[in-house]
Design a protein around this motif. Sequence first.
Motif, mmCIF file in Angstrom:
data_model
loop_
_atom_site.group_PDB
_atom_site.id
_atom_site.type_symbol
_atom_site.label_atom_id
_atom_site.label_comp_id
_atom_site.label_asym_id
_atom_site.label_seq_id
_atom_site.Cartn_x
_atom_site.Cartn_y
_atom_site.Cartn_z
ATOM 1 N N LEU A 1 12.514 -14.790 11.089
ATOM 2 C CA LEU A 1 13.770 -15.527 11.002
ATOM 3 C C LEU A 1 14.884 -14.640 10.471
ATOM 4 O O LEU A 1 16.002 -14.632 11.005
ATOM 5 N N PHE A 2 14.596 -13.888 9.427
ATOM 6 C CA PHE A 2 15.630 -13.058 8.805
ATOM 7 C C PHE A 2 16.197 -12.038 9.783
ATOM 8 O O PHE A 2 17.418 -11.885 9.901
ATOM 9 N N TRP A 3 15.326 -11.332 10.515
ATOM 10 C CA TRP A 3 15.824 -10.283 11.400
ATOM 11 C C TRP A 3 16.556 -10.864 12.608
ATOM 12 O O TRP A 3 17.510 -10.263 13.115
ATOM 13 N N ALA A 4 16.156 -12.045 13.061
ATOM 14 C CA ALA A 4 16.928 -12.707 14.111
ATOM 15 C C ALA A 4 18.309 -13.101 13.579
ATOM 16 O O ALA A 4 19.337 -12.883 14.246
ATOM 17 N N ALA A 5 18.344 -13.678 12.379
ATOM 18 C CA ALA A 5 19.617 -14.077 11.782
ATOM 19 C C ALA A 5 20.544 -12.885 11.603
ATOM 20 O O ALA A 5 21.734 -12.944 11.950
ATOM 21 N N MET A 6 20.006 -11.781 11.084
ATOM 22 C CA MET A 6 20.867 -10.631 10.807
ATOM 23 C C MET A 6 21.251 -9.894 12.086
ATOM 24 O O MET A 6 22.341 -9.303 12.162
ATOM 25 N N GLY A 7 20.398 -9.913 13.094
ATOM 26 C CA GLY A 7 20.784 -9.360 14.385
ATOM 27 C C GLY A 7 21.958 -10.119 14.974
ATOM 28 O O GLY A 7 22.845 -9.546 15.615
ATOM 29 N N TYR A 8 21.961 -11.433 14.770
ATOM 30 C CA TYR A 8 23.089 -12.265 15.193
ATOM 31 C C TYR A 8 24.303 -12.032 14.283
ATOM 32 O O TYR A 8 25.429 -11.816 14.756
ATOM 33 N N SER B 1 16.697 -20.760 18.599
ATOM 34 C CA SER B 1 15.400 -21.442 18.653
ATOM 35 C C SER B 1 14.878 -21.746 17.261
ATOM 36 O O SER B 1 14.377 -22.841 16.984
ATOM 37 N N TYR B 2 14.992 -20.768 16.368
ATOM 38 C CA TYR B 2 14.486 -20.961 15.011
ATOM 39 C C TYR B 2 15.283 -22.043 14.280
ATOM 40 O O TYR B 2 14.713 -22.840 13.514
ATOM 41 N N LEU B 3 16.597 -22.086 14.503
ATOM 42 C CA LEU B 3 17.411 -23.125 13.870
ATOM 43 C C LEU B 3 16.983 -24.515 14.339
ATOM 44 O O LEU B 3 16.943 -25.461 13.545
ATOM 45 N N ARG B 4 16.633 -24.642 15.616
ATOM 46 C CA ARG B 4 16.154 -25.948 16.106
ATOM 47 C C ARG B 4 14.842 -26.339 15.424
ATOM 48 O O ARG B 4 14.627 -27.512 15.090
ATOM 49 N N ARG B 5 13.964 -25.373 15.221
ATOM 50 C CA ARG B 5 12.686 -25.674 14.560
ATOM 51 C C ARG B 5 12.905 -26.077 13.106
ATOM 52 O O ARG B 5 12.247 -27.007 12.602
ATOM 53 N N ILE B 6 13.814 -25.397 12.435
ATOM 54 C CA ILE B 6 14.120 -25.766 11.052
ATOM 55 C C ILE B 6 14.765 -27.150 11.014
ATOM 56 O O ILE B 6 14.482 -27.965 10.122
ATOM 57 N N ALA B 7 15.609 -27.442 12.007
ATOM 58 C CA ALA B 7 16.231 -28.765 12.078
ATOM 59 C C ALA B 7 15.178 -29.860 12.212
ATOM 60 O O ALA B 7 15.320 -30.943 11.618
ATOM 61 N N ASN B 8 14.117 -29.598 12.978
ATOM 62 C CA ASN B 8 13.043 -30.591 13.102
ATOM 63 C C ASN B 8 12.442 -30.930 11.751
ATOM 64 O O ASN B 8 12.041 -32.078 11.503
ATOM 65 N N MET B 9 12.363 -29.942 10.855
ATOM 66 C CA MET B 9 11.826 -30.174 9.521
ATOM 67 C C MET B 9 12.870 -30.862 8.639
ATOM 68 O O MET B 9 12.558 -31.804 7.908
ATOM 69 N N ALA B 10 14.132 -30.380 8.731
ATOM 70 C CA ALA B 10 15.186 -30.934 7.883
ATOM 71 C C ALA B 10 15.552 -32.366 8.274
ATOM 72 O O ALA B 10 16.105 -33.112 7.459
#
Length: 318
Positions: free
Chosen positions: A103-110, A157-166
Amino acid sequence: MNNDIILHHYASSPFSEKIRLMLGYKKLPWKSVLVPAIMPKPDVLALTGGYRRTPVLQVGADIYCDTALICDVLEHLRPEPTLYPPHLKGVCRIFAQWADSSLFWAAMGYNLQPRGAAHVFAKAPPEAAKAFSEDRKAMSGNMVRLRPGDATSAYRSYLRRIANMADEHDFLFGMEPCVADFSAYHGIWYTRAQVPVLADILNATPSVGEWANRMEAIGHGAMTKLGSGEAIAMAKAAEPAAAGANLLIDSAFQDDHGIPLGTRVTIAAESFGNEPTEGELIAATRTHYSLRREDPRCGVVHVHFPRIGYVLRAAAPT
């Protein structure tokens, strides 16, 4: 033992934000030593012997590297509120490891695509952006970094997965935050706080923004400023805790390398920031390594690393 908690960090460091929030969550007062974002870092290296990632936690003459290990230290200092709920102990650690890496490296790449980097360095001289880029390139070694387009796809994609939890709870695994929340938050914090020009990626997952607001509200707790020279003097004046009696719970020797205690060794990260630290191996437990090393400025210090993500080798003969 002097239990003053000293965090060596800088304001825009995502992993430092992870620990600053944990200190606030556990209501642990701490001392703040600001360090450079890029090399040279002479005061940091005096304490660690080579490790230069941020943050570093100092307690007297014991130096703790990597936030995965620092989390365990903070949990030992103040067990409640816990970072590791008993019924989630395994899954929250596994999630945190994923969040601190994929997640971190995807976030920072963005986050650090050209538009984001331009925002970060908008008020800095042109050479500052170049120096930062060269510094991080040196830290990356042979590591494969996501290109901005690929990072953006993964981050969405990762944000959507985190949203499912949140969507289900106030926090990712329930009504209270655990280590998983702090690990998932810091890359998203960078999007919100450091590159707000790119924060529209969060619009598609409003529950992530609501969760991030709850995380932000935890705050950093009671902090006082400290100079780096003062921190080094405190290390020199202190005695490191005996191996097995420091702020890490486990102490039994686990030999997976055929390297006995007392051997001169090096420890380095597997990938990012893999500058080695050399010293005498004084502990190798199921969770961490500890080295004894001596520095002209700091005196004798014990430097601690997690096992996972680090490479232990016997030092080359001198």
